[in-house]
Enzyme design. Sequence first.
Site, PDB file in Angstrom:
ATOM      1  CE  LYS A  79      40.692  38.544  33.631  1.00 12.13           C
ATOM      2  NZ  LYS A  79      40.595  39.480  32.731  1.00 12.13           N
TER       3      LYS A  79
HETATM    4  C1  LIG Z   1      41.770  40.395  32.536  1.00  9.12           C
HETATM    5  C2  LIG Z   1      41.679  41.157  31.493  1.00  9.12           C
HETATM    6  C3  LIG Z   1      43.037  41.669  30.968  1.00  9.12           C
HETATM    7  C4  LIG Z   1      44.346  41.625  31.129  1.00  9.12           C
HETATM    8  O1  LIG Z   1      44.517  39.967  31.461  1.00  9.12           O
HETATM    9  P1  LIG Z   1      45.771  39.629  32.117  1.00  9.12           P
HETATM   10  O2  LIG Z   1      45.869  38.039  31.713  1.00  9.12           O
HETATM   11  O3  LIG Z   1      45.554  39.875  33.322  1.00  9.12           O
HETATM   12  O4  LIG Z   1      47.032  40.100  31.699  1.00  9.12           O
HETATM   13  C5  LIG Z   1      42.891  42.347  29.503  1.00  9.12           C
HETATM   14  N1  LIG Z   1      41.538  42.843  29.173  1.00  9.12           N
HETATM   15  C6  LIG Z   1      40.267  42.380  29.705  1.00  9.12           C
HETATM   16  C7  LIG Z   1      38.953  42.788  29.154  1.00  9.12           C
HETATM   17  C8  LIG Z   1      40.420  41.648  30.820  1.00  9.12           C
HETATM   18  O5  LIG Z   1      39.304  41.232  31.422  1.00  9.12           O
END
Ligand SMILES: *Cc1c(COP(=O)(O)O)cnc(C)c1O
Length: 461
Positions: free
Chosen positions: A112
């Site tokens: 993220k």
């Molecule tokens: C947010 C997240 C996901 C999922 O991603 P999306 O874009 O919501 O599908 C997977 N793994 C981790 C570690 C995350 O923080």
Amino acid sequence: MRYISTRGQAPALTFEQAMMTGLATDGGLYVPETVPTLTADQIAEMAGQSYEDIAFTVMRPFIGDTFTDQEFRDMIARAYAGFGHVARAPLVQIAPNHFLLELFHGPTLAFKDFAMQLIGQMFQASLTRSGNRITIVGATSGDTGSAAIEAFRGLDNVDVFILFPHGRVSEVQRRQMTTPIEANVHALAMDGDFDDCQAMLKDMFNNTDFREGVRLAGVNSINWGRVLAQVVYYFSSAVSLGAPHREVSFTVPTGNFGDIFAGYIAKQMGLPIKDLVVATNQNDILHRTLETGAYTKEGVTPSISPSMDIQVSSNFERALFDAYGRDGETVAAQMDDLKSGGFKISQGAYQYLRDTFLSGRASEDETSAAITRYLAEHGELLCPHSAVGVDVAEDHLGDTPMITLATAHPAKFPDAVNAATSISPPLPARMADLYDRDERVTRVVRDFDAVSTLIKDRIAQ
Ligand SMILES: *Cc1c(COP(=O)(O)O)cnc(C)c1O
């Protein structure tokens, strides 16, 4: 470049407006009116370029005249300067024809950061220009909140409040939210679970007086700016394996469908992607939908990959919009049916989704076994989300190189990793003192008046 709502009733916006707005006024999500494409030559030129240069080429066509080229290049440079790896998103081989895209070298050790760091820069530039001050409030089960705080800490014109469920995030996640010392950062630990935090956030956005009074803004995963930033690493990784001359496939550990949707955009832009595989944990609404054509809510069962524990997947609406030939009225009607539990996707739309996405699911035992197996047989210590990815990817390996997205660093989820391997993964050296830093957090009760008053008081100071 204009952005339109998936529900067809909100005004079209510029990139800057869509980014600052988040959710459209009709409840829909913003998507580009048309997706720009890159030629094979433009993609070929990316070979050997820095992540930042590729990022500029990929994102530039989407931002219109929001920023000048130089401004945008500078923002990209600042966004990724704090990463712990100069490649930003390094690709490592884990098996014949199977590669891991390490997206956990950012400041909070999860993918993220790629989007949030850039969003922080873009918000800052836009607010400096307009002279406005905003209040960002987010609800988090862990990763989004820490990434948002890390992106907005110390920036002018922004206060950032993050609501997280007290006692229900990992210690690393909590400390990443409570240890930043900047005065514009406010970590709020609320009684209840993640859904309660989200409900509180929704109440804030629905309360016009509060929303306008504090100039409320959101940076949750439906923000178009976040999706866009994630398109870049599909290009950088595919090019290093021979694109555009050779096809690649991707497997993506998926929750809210933001990351995999970015892969879908990369493909529409002209990147030769063969398969896009959605990998879910036991909270498998997306896998079930792609198997059956029915999108039906079930409760959430907590898992060892908590960032993928979702009941409904908000960005899926963007894929549905295309599946229905961009018919916003139909999407709006289906989303209305979701309130009463679910809907059935029409035959034509279902076929579109089946042709576009493959899927698989990993149970808790399979996830844990994958962590154990990848350490023993591949020498790779995986976080539980990445383990869901490789476990599902194994069912789709073939002649086309497969890239599985490693979405978090194993040290962010030490309990699950330790249970599977007896190893306690150390934090990277640059944040090794996380456990020694002082924490600053405010406990709040689940009460709208109490929380909204606290926010108003804080920003008045
Ligand atoms: C947010 C997240 C996901 C999922 O991603 P999306 O874009 O919501 O599908 C997977 N793994 C981790 C570690 C995350 O923080």
